[in-house]
Design a protein around this motif. Structure first.
Motif, PDB file in Angstrom:
ATOM      1  N   GLY A   3       0.821  -1.221   0.000  1.00  8.53           N
ATOM      2  CA  GLY A   3       0.000   0.000   0.000  1.00  8.53           C
ATOM      3  C   GLY A   3       0.845   1.257   0.000  1.00  8.53           C
ATOM      4  N   VAL A   4       1.838   1.322   0.883  1.00  2.00           N
ATOM      5  CA  VAL A   4       2.664   2.538   0.925  1.00  2.00           C
ATOM      6  C   VAL A   4       3.568   2.631  -0.313  1.00  2.00           C
ATOM      7  N   SER A   5       3.964   1.465  -0.847  1.00  3.21           N
ATOM      8  CA  SER A   5       4.798   1.494  -2.066  1.00  3.21           C
ATOM      9  C   SER A   5       4.009   2.075  -3.233  1.00  3.21           C
ATOM     10  N   ILE A   6       2.732   1.699  -3.330  1.00  3.96           N
ATOM     11  CA  ILE A   6       1.902   2.268  -4.409  1.00  3.96           C
ATOM     12  C   ILE A   6       1.753   3.779  -4.198  1.00  3.96           C
ATOM     13  N   GLY A   7       1.571   4.205  -2.931  1.00  2.00           N
ATOM     14  CA  GLY A   7       1.481   5.642  -2.632  1.00  2.00           C
ATOM     15  C   GLY A   7       2.765   6.354  -3.034  1.00  2.00           C
ATOM     16  N   TYR A   8       3.891   5.723  -2.754  1.00  2.00           N
ATOM     17  CA  TYR A   8       5.195   6.311  -3.081  1.00  2.00           C
ATOM     18  C   TYR A   8       5.357   6.417  -4.603  1.00  2.00           C
ATOM     19  N   TYR A   9       4.938   5.346  -5.289  1.00  2.00           N
ATOM     20  CA  TYR A   9       5.000   5.342  -6.760  1.00  2.00           C
ATOM     21  C   TYR A   9       4.134   6.475  -7.321  1.00  2.00           C
ATOM     22  N   MET A  10       2.927   6.642  -6.750  1.00  2.00           N
ATOM     23  CA  MET A  10       2.021   7.697  -7.247  1.00  2.00           C
ATOM     24  C   MET A  10       2.650   9.077  -7.037  1.00  2.00           C
ATOM     25  N   SER A  11       3.250   9.265  -5.834  1.00  2.00           N
ATOM     26  CA  SER A  11       3.876  10.560  -5.527  1.00  2.00           C
ATOM     27  C   SER A  11       5.000  10.889  -6.477  1.00  2.00           C
ATOM     28  N   THR A  12       5.869   9.887  -6.706  1.00  2.00           N
ATOM     29  CA  THR A  12       7.083  10.171  -7.473  1.00  2.00           C
ATOM     30  C   THR A  12       6.816  10.243  -8.972  1.00  2.00           C
ATOM     31  N   GLN A  15       1.366  10.063 -10.996  1.00  2.00           N
ATOM     32  CA  GLN A  15       0.248   9.352 -11.646  1.00  2.00           C
ATOM     33  C   GLN A  15      -0.667   8.884 -10.527  1.00  2.00           C
ATOM     34  N   TYR A  16      -1.868   9.440 -10.519  1.00  2.00           N
ATOM     35  CA  TYR A  16      -2.757   9.199  -9.378  1.00  2.00           C
ATOM     36  C   TYR A  16      -3.899   8.240  -9.699  1.00  2.00           C
ATOM     37  N   ASN A  17      -3.773   7.534 -10.831  1.00  2.00           N
ATOM     38  CA  ASN A  17      -4.870   6.633 -11.209  1.00  2.00           C
ATOM     39  C   ASN A  17      -5.013   5.458 -10.246  1.00  2.00           C
ATOM     40  N   LEU A  18      -3.942   5.148  -9.487  1.00  2.00           N
ATOM     41  CA  LEU A  18      -4.015   3.999  -8.575  1.00  2.00           C
ATOM     42  C   LEU A  18      -4.466   4.377  -7.162  1.00  2.00           C
ATOM     43  N   THR A  19      -4.969   5.610  -6.997  1.00  2.00           N
ATOM     44  CA  THR A  19      -5.362   6.046  -5.647  1.00  2.00           C
ATOM     45  C   THR A  19      -6.362   5.068  -4.996  1.00  2.00           C
ATOM     46  N   GLY A  20      -7.301   4.559  -5.803  1.00  7.99           N
ATOM     47  CA  GLY A  20      -8.312   3.640  -5.256  1.00  7.99           C
ATOM     48  C   GLY A  20      -7.698   2.370  -4.678  1.00  7.99           C
ATOM     49  N   VAL A  21      -6.644   1.876  -5.328  1.00  9.66           N
ATOM     50  CA  VAL A  21      -5.966   0.669  -4.837  1.00  9.66           C
ATOM     51  C   VAL A  21      -5.159   1.016  -3.583  1.00  9.66           C
ATOM     52  N   HIS A  22      -4.416   2.127  -3.674  1.00 10.90           N
ATOM     53  CA  HIS A  22      -3.579   2.579  -2.551  1.00 10.90           C
ATOM     54  C   HIS A  22      -4.406   2.734  -1.265  1.00 10.90           C
ATOM     55  N   VAL A  23      -5.545   3.433  -1.369  1.00  7.75           N
ATOM     56  CA  VAL A  23      -6.302   3.729  -0.146  1.00  7.75           C
ATOM     57  C   VAL A  23      -6.950   2.469   0.426  1.00  7.75           C
ATOM     58  N   HIS A  24      -7.427   1.578  -0.448  1.00  9.94           N
ATOM     59  CA  HIS A  24      -8.080   0.373   0.083  1.00  9.94           C
ATOM     60  C   HIS A  24      -7.081  -0.604   0.682  1.00  9.94           C
ATOM     61  N   ILE A  25      -5.907  -0.739   0.061  1.00  7.34           N
ATOM     62  CA  ILE A  25      -4.899  -1.627   0.663  1.00  7.34           C
ATOM     63  C   ILE A  25      -4.492  -1.060   2.022  1.00  7.34           C
ATOM     64  N   ASN A  26      -4.266   0.273   2.077  1.00 10.73           N
ATOM     65  CA  ASN A  26      -3.822   0.850   3.353  1.00 10.73           C
ATOM     66  C   ASN A  26      -4.919   0.832   4.422  1.00 10.73           C
ATOM     67  N   LEU A  27      -6.144   1.146   4.017  1.00  9.44           N
ATOM     68  CA  LEU A  27      -7.198   1.267   5.035  1.00  9.44           C
ATOM     69  C   LEU A  27      -7.822  -0.089   5.387  1.00  9.44           C
ATOM     70  N   LEU A  28      -8.208  -0.875   4.378  1.00  2.39           N
ATOM     71  CA  LEU A  28      -8.809  -2.182   4.696  1.00  2.39           C
ATOM     72  C   LEU A  28      -7.739  -3.222   5.036  1.00  2.39           C
ATOM     73  N   GLY A  29      -6.580  -3.111   4.369  1.00  6.18           N
ATOM     74  CA  GLY A  29      -5.542  -4.131   4.566  1.00  6.18           C
ATOM     75  C   GLY A  29      -4.674  -3.873   5.771  1.00  6.18           C
ATOM     76  N   TRP A  30      -4.464  -2.605   6.107  1.00  2.00           N
ATOM     77  CA  TRP A  30      -3.577  -2.284   7.221  1.00  2.00           C
ATOM     78  C   TRP A  30      -4.360  -1.734   8.419  1.00  2.00           C
ATOM     79  N   THR A  31      -4.985  -0.553   8.239  1.00  2.00           N
ATOM     80  CA  THR A  31      -5.599   0.119   9.384  1.00  2.00           C
ATOM     81  C   THR A  31      -6.741  -0.716   9.998  1.00  2.00           C
ATOM     82  N   ALA A  32      -7.664  -1.184   9.152  1.00  2.00           N
ATOM     83  CA  ALA A  32      -8.810  -1.928   9.693  1.00  2.00           C
ATOM     84  C   ALA A  32      -8.344  -3.226  10.346  1.00  2.00           C
TER      85      ALA A  32
HETATM   86  C1  HEM Z   1       4.748   6.085   2.036  1.00  2.00           C
HETATM   87  C2  HEM Z   1       3.510   6.336   2.429  1.00  2.00           C
HETATM   88  C3  HEM Z   1       2.449   6.976   1.559  1.00  2.00           C
HETATM   89  C4  HEM Z   1       2.579   7.715   0.407  1.00  2.00           C
HETATM   90  C5  HEM Z   1       3.860   8.103  -0.318  1.00  2.00           C
HETATM   91  C6  HEM Z   1       1.249   8.097   0.000  1.00  2.00           C
HETATM   92  C7  HEM Z   1       0.927   8.824  -1.130  1.00  2.00           C
HETATM   93  C8  HEM Z   1      -0.329   9.190  -1.531  1.00  2.00           C
HETATM   94  C9  HEM Z   1      -0.669   9.931  -2.728  1.00  2.00           C
HETATM   95  C10 HEM Z   1       0.345  10.455  -3.753  1.00  2.00           C
HETATM   96  C11 HEM Z   1      -1.998  10.085  -2.765  1.00  2.00           C
HETATM   97  C12 HEM Z   1      -2.815  10.766  -3.868  1.00  2.00           C
HETATM   98  C13 HEM Z   1      -3.074  12.181  -3.454  1.00  2.00           C
HETATM   99  C14 HEM Z   1      -3.982  12.860  -4.468  1.00  2.00           C
HETATM  100  O1  HEM Z   1      -4.790  12.188  -5.145  1.00  2.00           O
HETATM  101  O2  HEM Z   1      -3.900  14.097  -4.547  1.00  2.00           O
HETATM  102  C15 HEM Z   1      -2.552   9.440  -1.586  1.00  2.00           C
HETATM  103  C16 HEM Z   1      -3.882   9.410  -1.263  1.00  2.00           C
HETATM  104  C17 HEM Z   1      -4.385   8.798  -0.155  1.00  2.00           C
HETATM  105  N1  HEM Z   1      -3.698   8.047   0.779  1.00  2.00           N
HETATM  106 FE1  HEM Z   1      -1.717   7.788   0.813  1.00  2.00          FE
HETATM  107  N2  HEM Z   1       0.342   7.572   0.903  1.00  2.00           N
HETATM  108  C18 HEM Z   1       1.024   6.891   1.863  1.00  2.00           C
HETATM  109  C19 HEM Z   1       0.487   6.200   2.946  1.00  2.00           C
HETATM  110  C20 HEM Z   1      -0.863   6.129   3.254  1.00  2.00           C
HETATM  111  C21 HEM Z   1      -1.431   5.426   4.378  1.00  2.00           C
HETATM  112  C22 HEM Z   1      -0.601   4.634   5.410  1.00  2.00           C
HETATM  113  C23 HEM Z   1      -2.769   5.605   4.322  1.00  2.00           C
HETATM  114  C24 HEM Z   1      -3.840   5.076   5.233  1.00  2.00           C
HETATM  115  C25 HEM Z   1      -3.661   4.178   6.173  1.00  2.00           C
HETATM  116  C26 HEM Z   1      -3.060   6.419   3.172  1.00  2.00           C
HETATM  117  C27 HEM Z   1      -4.309   6.823   2.800  1.00  2.00           C
HETATM  118  C28 HEM Z   1      -4.587   7.610   1.732  1.00  2.00           C
HETATM  119  C29 HEM Z   1      -5.916   8.087   1.385  1.00  2.00           C
HETATM  120  C30 HEM Z   1      -7.197   7.827   2.168  1.00  2.00           C
HETATM  121  C31 HEM Z   1      -5.802   8.819   0.209  1.00  2.00           C
HETATM  122  C32 HEM Z   1      -6.909   9.502  -0.586  1.00  2.00           C
HETATM  123  C33 HEM Z   1      -6.968  10.958  -0.234  1.00  2.00           C
HETATM  124  C34 HEM Z   1      -7.923  11.678  -1.154  1.00  2.00           C
HETATM  125  O3  HEM Z   1      -8.067  11.312  -2.320  1.00  2.00           O
HETATM  126  O4  HEM Z   1      -8.550  12.632  -0.673  1.00  2.00           O
HETATM  127  N3  HEM Z   1      -1.879   6.718   2.538  1.00  2.00           N
HETATM  128  N4  HEM Z   1      -1.513   8.899  -0.857  1.00  2.00           N
END
Ligand code: HEM
Length: 115
Positions: A3-12, A15-32
Motif C-alpha cells: 500500500g505505501v509502495s503504491i502511494g510512493y510510486y504515485m507521488s514520485t 500518476q494518481y490513477n491507482l489512488t483507489g488501490v492505494h487507499v483500500h490496501i492501506n485502510l482495509l488491509g492495514w488500518t482496519a
Molecule cells: C509512504 C507512504 C504513503 C505515500 C507516499 C502516500 C501517497 C499518496 C498519494 C500520492 C496520494 C494521492 C493524493 C492525491 O490524489 O492528490 C494518496 C492518497 C491517499 N492516501 Fe496515501 N500515501 C502513503 C500512505 C498512506 C497510508 C498509510 C494511508 C492510510 C492508512 C493512506 C491513505 C490515503 C488516502 C485515504 C488517500 C486519498 C486521499 C484523497 O483522495 O482525498 N496513505 N496517498
C-alpha cells in the motif's frame, strides 16, 4: 508495504490513477485489520469464535482479489473486462460479508460487562 509502495510510486511518478488501490490496501488491509487485531487482544474471547476465522478468510481472500482486479483495471484503463469486473465484484462482496461477520461477532459476543 504494498500500500505505501503504491502511494510512493504515485507521488514520485505524479500518476494518481491507482489512488483507489492505494487507499483500500492501506485502510482495509492495514488500518482496519490492525484495529481488529487490537480488538482481539483486548477481548480475546471474540478471537476464539468461529466468526473470527470466517471473517479472517473472507477478508484475506476478498481483499487481494478485489485489489489485483482493480489494479489491472486502473492501470490498463479496461473497466469492462468480464474477469476483472467479476474479480472486483466477488472480492468486494467477500470483504463486505467479512466485515459484517466481524461486526456480528462483536455485537453478539461482546458482553456489556466486558466492554
Ligand atoms: C509512504 C507512504 C504513503 C505515500 C507516499 C502516500 C501517497 C499518496 C498519494 C500520492 C496520494 C494521492 C493524493 C492525491 O490524489 O492528490 C494518496 C492518497 C491517499 N492516501 Fe496515501 N500515501 C502513503 C500512505 C498512506 C497510508 C498509510 C494511508 C492510510 C492508512 C493512506 C491513505 C490515503 C488516502 C485515504 C488517500 C486519498 C486521499 C484523497 O483522495 O482525498 N496513505 N496517498
Amino acid at each position: 508495504m504494498i500500500g505505501v509502495s503504491i502511494g510512493y510510486y504515485m507521488s514520485t511518478s505524479h500518476q494518481y490513477n491507482l489512488t483507489g488501490v492505494h487507499v483500500h490496501i492501506n485502510l482495509l488491509g492495514w488500518t482496519a485489520l490492525t484495529l481488529i487485531g487490537l480488538i482481539y487482544v483486548l477481548f480475546p474471547e471474540l478471537e476464539k469464535k468461529a466468526l473470527a476465522k470466517i471473517h479472517f478468510w473472507l477478508h484475506n481472500i476478498g481483499l487481494p482479489l478485489m485489489m489485483i482486479s482493480l489494479f489491472v483495471m486502473l492501470q490498463t484503463g479496461n473497466m469492462t473486462s468480464t474477469p476483472l469486473v467479476i474479480g472486483t465484484a466477488v472480492g468486494g462482496t467477500l470483504v463486505l460479508i467479512g466485515v459484517f461477520v466481524f461486526a456480528f461477532n462483536v455485537l453478539v459476543n461482546l458482553k456489556k460487562s466486558e466492554a
